[in-house]
Structure formats: C-alpha cells, structure tokens
Design an enzyme around this catalytic site. Structure first.
Site, PDB file in Angstrom:
ATOM      1  N   HIS A 280      65.126   8.210  -0.919  1.00 36.54           N
ATOM      2  CA  HIS A 280      65.687   8.290  -0.033  1.00 36.54           C
ATOM      3  C   HIS A 280      64.192   9.321   0.219  1.00 36.54           C
ATOM      4  O   HIS A 280      64.167   9.785   1.501  1.00 36.54           O
ATOM      5  CB  HIS A 280      67.501   9.188  -0.309  1.00 36.54           C
ATOM      6  CG  HIS A 280      68.274   9.221  -0.662  1.00 36.54           C
ATOM      7  ND1 HIS A 280      68.824   8.811   0.598  1.00 36.54           N
ATOM      8  CD2 HIS A 280      68.793   8.458  -1.148  1.00 36.54           C
ATOM      9  CE1 HIS A 280      70.257   8.776   0.694  1.00 36.54           C
ATOM     10  NE2 HIS A 280      70.119   8.374  -0.723  1.00 36.54           N
TER      11      HIS A 280
ATOM     12  N   ASP B 280      57.940  12.273   4.361  1.00 35.12           N
ATOM     13  CA  ASP B 280      59.454  12.643   4.368  1.00 35.12           C
ATOM     14  C   ASP B 280      59.999  10.947   4.569  1.00 35.12           C
ATOM     15  O   ASP B 280      59.007  10.009   5.206  1.00 35.12           O
ATOM     16  CB  ASP B 280      59.914  13.252   6.278  1.00 35.12           C
ATOM     17  CG  ASP B 280      61.261  13.748   6.111  1.00 35.12           C
ATOM     18  OD1 ASP B 280      61.841  13.475   4.788  1.00 35.12           O
ATOM     19  OD2 ASP B 280      61.545  15.023   6.792  1.00 35.12           O
TER      20      ASP B 280
HETATM   21  P1  ADQ Z   1      66.609  15.699   3.794  1.00 36.84           P
HETATM   22  O1  ADQ Z   1      65.281  16.048   3.288  1.00 36.84           O
HETATM   23  O2  ADQ Z   1      67.418  17.263   3.845  1.00 36.84           O
HETATM   24  O3  ADQ Z   1      67.105  14.334   3.321  1.00 36.84           O
HETATM   25  P2  ADQ Z   1      66.751  14.898   6.694  1.00 36.84           P
HETATM   26  O4  ADQ Z   1      66.790  13.812   6.535  1.00 36.84           O
HETATM   27  O5  ADQ Z   1      66.003  15.275   7.689  1.00 36.84           O
HETATM   28  O6  ADQ Z   1      65.947  15.753   5.471  1.00 36.84           O
HETATM   29  O7  ADQ Z   1      68.093  15.244   6.573  1.00 36.84           O
HETATM   30  C1  ADQ Z   1      67.937  16.623   6.895  1.00 36.84           C
HETATM   31  C2  ADQ Z   1      69.966  17.347   7.279  1.00 36.84           C
HETATM   32  O8  ADQ Z   1      70.894  17.884   7.169  1.00 36.84           O
HETATM   33  C3  ADQ Z   1      69.867  16.255   8.123  1.00 36.84           C
HETATM   34  O9  ADQ Z   1      70.998  15.587   8.880  1.00 36.84           O
HETATM   35  C4  ADQ Z   1      70.422  18.145   9.257  1.00 36.84           C
HETATM   36  O10 ADQ Z   1      70.816  17.817  10.269  1.00 36.84           O
HETATM   37  C5  ADQ Z   1      70.744  18.581   8.656  1.00 36.84           C
HETATM   38  N1  ADQ Z   1      69.940  19.786   8.520  1.00 36.84           N
HETATM   39  C6  ADQ Z   1      69.954  19.955   8.276  1.00 36.84           C
HETATM   40  N2  ADQ Z   1      68.880  21.545   8.816  1.00 36.84           N
HETATM   41  C7  ADQ Z   1      69.704  22.364   8.778  1.00 36.84           C
HETATM   42  C8  ADQ Z   1      71.254  23.156   9.215  1.00 36.84           C
HETATM   43  N3  ADQ Z   1      70.377  25.075   9.141  1.00 36.84           N
HETATM   44  N4  ADQ Z   1      72.045  23.559   9.337  1.00 36.84           N
HETATM   45  C9  ADQ Z   1      72.606  22.091   9.019  1.00 36.84           C
HETATM   46  N5  ADQ Z   1      72.727  21.142   8.148  1.00 36.84           N
HETATM   47  C10 ADQ Z   1      71.167  21.328   8.773  1.00 36.84           C
HETATM   48  C11 ADQ Z   1      65.635  13.320   2.274  1.00 36.84           C
HETATM   49  C12 ADQ Z   1      64.869  12.451   2.035  1.00 36.84           C
HETATM   50  C13 ADQ Z   1      64.798  12.343   3.584  1.00 36.84           C
HETATM   51  C14 ADQ Z   1      65.830  11.543   4.612  1.00 36.84           C
HETATM   52  C15 ADQ Z   1      67.609  11.685   3.894  1.00 36.84           C
HETATM   53  C16 ADQ Z   1      67.979  10.671   3.726  1.00 36.84           C
HETATM   54  O11 ADQ Z   1      64.354  13.679   2.978  1.00 36.84           O
HETATM   55  O12 ADQ Z   1      63.234  11.979   4.001  1.00 36.84           O
HETATM   56  O13 ADQ Z   1      66.101  10.547   5.323  1.00 36.84           O
HETATM   57  O14 ADQ Z   1      67.074  12.061   2.827  1.00 36.84           O
HETATM   58  O15 ADQ Z   1      68.449   9.914   2.949  1.00 36.84           O
END
Ligand code: ADQ
Length: 510
Positions: A157, A365
């Site tokens: 990921h 990311d």
């Molecule tokens: P993350 O590093 O966690 O994921 P991201 O892809 O942005 O990053 O996903 C975060 C998720 O958490 C989103 O669905 C968002 O809505 C949720 N989220 C963030 N802050 C929140 C909050 N305060 N309250 C509730 N929900 C919150 C890892 C990788 C990424 C990749 C994903 C999926 O680092 O690059 O996109 O996996 O493969």
C-alpha cells in the site's frame, strides 16, 4: 468460486469499529471479502503474556474473521520496531528516521512465522490468499516453508523506495527475496513498480520481462501496478446522509463569509503537515487581502503514538499551529483549526463537501485516499478544488487537480490562491475529469484486477536459488523450497527473458 483469504496486520470490520474511524482501506477489504465470502486474518490488537497460537474465529457480515493475540515484545519489535521504525520511514524516503536494530528484524521474522503457523490451519486447498502491506512481506515464504501451495498475492500500500535508499536496509536482499515466494506482487503505481524493477535489475542483476514478470533468486514472479480506488457510489450516497448534512451545515455555518480549506490525515511525517501549515502561513503572509476570508480546518487523527517520531511530530505541529493563530488570528477569526480526533465517514463526507479546497500535500504517499474522497463528496454544480502533492501516488491518476510540490511553501501558497479565485466553470471542468477517473478506477476495479491477476499467476522456480546473494545468519534468508514447479508458460515464458535497464527513481525525479 475460490474463497478469498485476506491477511493484514490488523483486522477491523466496519461494524466492529462502529463506523467511527474506519478508513477507505478497511472499507475496501471488507467489500472484497463480502464479495468473495472470504476470511480475514490478522492480529487482534490485543497482547498476551505468552504467545498461545490460539486463533479466535467469528463471523461478521458474511465474513469470517480470524485473529491472534501477540506478545508485548512482538508488538514492540515487529509493529513499532521493524514495521514502523524501519520499513515505514525507509519506504517513505525518511532514512533519517529509521532505526535499524537487530531485535526489530528478529521480531519481524518471528511474528511472520507466527502468522504462518496460525494461518495454516485456516486455509482450504483452493483458497486464494491476498497478503497486505509491509508488515507481512515474509509471510508467503513462511507459508511455503510449511508446504502451502495455494496462490498467494501481495499488495504494497505504500511506496517502493529508490534503489539507493533500499540498499541502506541491512539484509535488503533477504527482504526482497521473500517477495519472490508470492505468485503476484502488486504496487499502487507504475512509479513504485518501476522502482522495484530497478532494484531487481540494478542490485540483483535480475530481469524484467515484457509480460509483467520479474526474475531473480532463480524464481520468476508476476509484478504489476494496481492503483487502489474508493467506493464512489458509497461516498456519493453517504454525503446525502443526515449526519453528513449536519456536519456540512456546521462547517458551512462557521464559514458563512469564509472559504473553507480542509485537510484530513493521520498524524504522520509522510503527510507533510508541518510543511502544509508553513505554506498556509506563507499564503496568509503574502495575501493579506484573504485574511479573515479563509479558514483552514485540519483534522488529524493520532496514530502510532508508541513510536518516538510520531510523538515528536505531534509536539511540533501543536507549536506551529499555535504560532500561526497567534500571528494572524483576530478576535473573531481563528485562521487554523487543528483537531486531533477521528470522525465517521459520513461526518467527514459533509465536511469535505463544505470545503472550497481539499489540501492533500503528502511528502510521499503510496496512493492517498483522502484526495479521492474529497473529490467524490463534492457538489457537482459547485465543486471545490483539489490541491494535490505530486509525490502522492494519486497524482499519477488525478491530473486535473492542482498539482503542487509540497516542499515549496510558495508553490502551495500560490495554488491556494489560484483555487480560491478559480472560476466555477473551470472548477466544474476539473472536477468532472477527476470524477471520471475515480469511477473508471474504483475500489471494485482494483479488487477484481488484483484477484483476477492472482488467479492466473503462478511463480516459477527455474534454477537453484542463488543463496549467495543473501547474507548469512538472518532469519529471513532460507531459500524458498520449490513447492510448485508448474508454470503457465503464457504467463511467464522464461524463454523470452530480456534484461531491461530501468531508471532508478529518486525524490527529485518525481
Ligand atoms: P494511509 O496512510 O492511512 O493509508 P490514506 O490513503 O489517506 O492514508 O487513507 C486514510 C484513510 O483514513 C482515509 O480513508 C481517510 O478518510 C481516513 N481518515 C484519515 N483521517 C481521519 C480522521 N481524522 N477520522 C476518520 N478517518 C480518517 C495507506 C497508504 C496510502 C494508501 C492507503 C490505501 O499510506 O498511501 O492510499 O493505505 O492503500
């Protein structure tokens, strides 16, 4: 239909978490499991004084959930240690934050062996096994050692680092060799796939074939880019929910005369929050006419708080946020509202919709789902503008966003201004292009593309593994036994092996 067995570090079905902090990835995996009526296996999040190997199985929403407890030492060495103090910073180009301790590597190998020991009894002969993320790279190797012949796929990921960075990891070849025990290895983008292929060619003297397979260590496996998407229909549905309507009203009401900028992230140094705050301050400094006319809401959920680097960044962010408000705030205007908590998806959907700008500026990311969620939640007749870092995997697909260099506060500040004054017709045009992309490459497309590729992939052992490539003494170094020699020659025809030199990525290349 074969059952799908998903293995990830943690397991969190949406209903179990009450919908509160369930991220897009969890939603994606839960949907995949419901579709294939599968099993989800992982760590329970609980610790036990001594590892028992007991597997706790239960059923939720048509999905079997199997979890194990780990010891405190496991959590410290495997999760906080090797996964989040070695691999995470390294793969996000922060070698300054990596701490290589031998005990971390041993804990990582031990927990992967424990996963394999306990998972084995849950596997049926025709199950497809899909392993997720950097915590579990050696899992297929461990399962093969125990005689498992099922098809096993791995999806990373997060980014794959440039070759020169990867070689800073002690025993890096052993870690990569473990990937060759899978039948299919998936990355988020072509960039990360190319970086992996670059390592295979330049560091291992391996080969990349025209048909999407790579060879090294005497084995050939299939490797591909499978960009993760979101469930667009689900998001456009929940944005109409009562909770979303309420959060929209609250966000809009507090910003009646102001345009709202939204950032939603886990607190993580890879998300570029400090740089983002500095860019916002730069925007306020150089555009005084916009003061009191904008408001930036940063929702930042704490994560990995047992790891020192995460404690440090929290302290720094508190300081920067306080300084911005002290410098620019007025009696009735708080320029930056910085909230450390997690919200439900429906609540977030309303906030996304109320925001004129979605500010998504990670320094590195794998993909970034927030960028996609922000776009999907917009009002088609009056959409906001996505500002997106060029270093997020999502930037490869979302070219109609305002793409910025998150290291340049001037670049980000200029983009904020441009977004705030962008004519509606341009906003709609950009949004429509972004939505088309989200729908074309949504989460079910990602899932099906990976699972379909796994069904037709089979790794091949075509010569004795070159154990000379590995340094002796590491627990991850034993060559993979030749459990299956059969190969669909249409998939990985060894006769067409071709060595291809690939550009190695570096931060400035992207
Ligand atoms: P993350 O590093 O966690 O994921 P991201 O892809 O942005 O990053 O996903 C975060 C998720 O958490 C989103 O669905 C968002 O809505 C949720 N989220 C963030 N802050 C929140 C909050 N305060 N309250 C509730 N929900 C919150 C890892 C990788 C990424 C990749 C994903 C999926 O680092 O690059 O996109 O996996 O493969």
């Amino acid at each position: 239909m074969s059952r799908l067995v998903v293995v990830s570090n943690r397991v969190a079905m949406p209903d179990q978490a009450g919908g509160a902090s369930v991220g897009g990835l969890t939603m994606a995996l839960a949907a995949a499991l419901q579709h294939y009526r599968g099993l989800w296996f992982g760590w329970s999040g609980e610790t036990t004084p001594a590892f028992t190997g007991e597997v706790h199985v239960r059923e939720t929403g048509g999905v079997a959930i199997a979890t194990i407890d780990l010891e405190d030492q496991d959590v410290q060495e495997y999760y906080n240690g090797y996964a989040n103090t070695v691999l995470w910073p390294l793969f996000h180009y922060r070698i300054d934050l990596t701490e290589y301790e031998r005990a971390f590597g041993e804990g990582y190998a031990r927990v992967n062996a424990r996963f394999a020991d306990t998972l084995l009894s849950q596997i049926r002969p025709d199950d497809l096994i899909w392993v997720h993320d950097y915590h579990l790279i050696p899992l297929a190797q461990e399962l093969r050692r125990r005689g498992l012949t099922n098809r096993i796929g791995f999806f990373l990921h997060i980014p794959w680092p440039a070759c020169q960075l990867m070689t800073t990891l002690p025993h890096h070849q052993a870690l990569v060799e473990a990937l060759f025990a899978y039948d299919l290895v998936g990355f988020q983008t072509q960039d990360w796939l190319s970086a992996f292929e670059g390592y295979v060619v330049d560091e291992l003297g391996g080969e990349v074939h025209d048909n999407g397979c790579v060879s090294a260590f005497g084995r050939t496996v299939r490797a591909g880019a499978f960009p993760i998407g979101i469930d667009v229909d689900n998001l456009t549905e929940i944005v109409k929910s009562a909770t979303a309507a309420k959060s929209y009203d609250r966000a809009a009401a507090t910003n009646v005369y102001r345009q709202l900028i939204i950032g939603i992230d886990r607190i993580d140094y890879s998300k570029g929050l400090e740089e983002r705050f500095a860019a916002y301050a730069q925007f306020l400094e150089t555009n005084p006419e916009f003061r009191e006319r904008v408001s930036y809401l940063q929702i930042a959920q704490t994560s990995r708080s047992a790891v020192g680097a995460y404690q440090d960044i929290r302290i720094r962010l508190d300081g920067v946020a306080g300084r911005i408000n002290a410098a620019y705030g007025t009696l009735d205007w708080t320029p930056l509202r910085y909230v450390n908590r997690s919200y439900g998806r429906d609540f977030l959907a309303g906030v996304y919709r109320a925001a004129a700008i979605g500010l998504v500026t990670p320094l590195r990311d794998g993909m970034n789902l927030v960028a996609k969620e922000y776009v999907a939640a917009q009002n088609p007749r009056d959409p906001g503008v996505l500002i997106l870092s060029r270093f997020a995997g999502a930037a490869r697909q979302m070219k109609s966003a305002l793409i910025v260099n998150p290291y340049s506060r001037e670049d980000v500040a200029d983009a904020i201004k441009r977004a705030l004054i962008m004519p509606k017709v341009e906003r709609i045009e950009r949004w429509e292009a972004l939505m088309l992309g989200l729908r074309t490459e949504d989460v079910s497309g990602w899932r099906d593309a990976f699972v379909d590729a796994l069904k037709t992939s089979q790794s091949k052992l075509h010569s004795v593994p070159d154990s000379a490539a590995s340094a002796p003494g590491s627990p991850m170094l034993t060559p993979v036994p030749p459990t299956r020699l059969a190969l669909d020659s249409a998939i990985c025809p060894v006769s067409r092996l071709r060595r291809r030199k690939l550009a190695v990525l570096s931060p400035s290349d992207l």
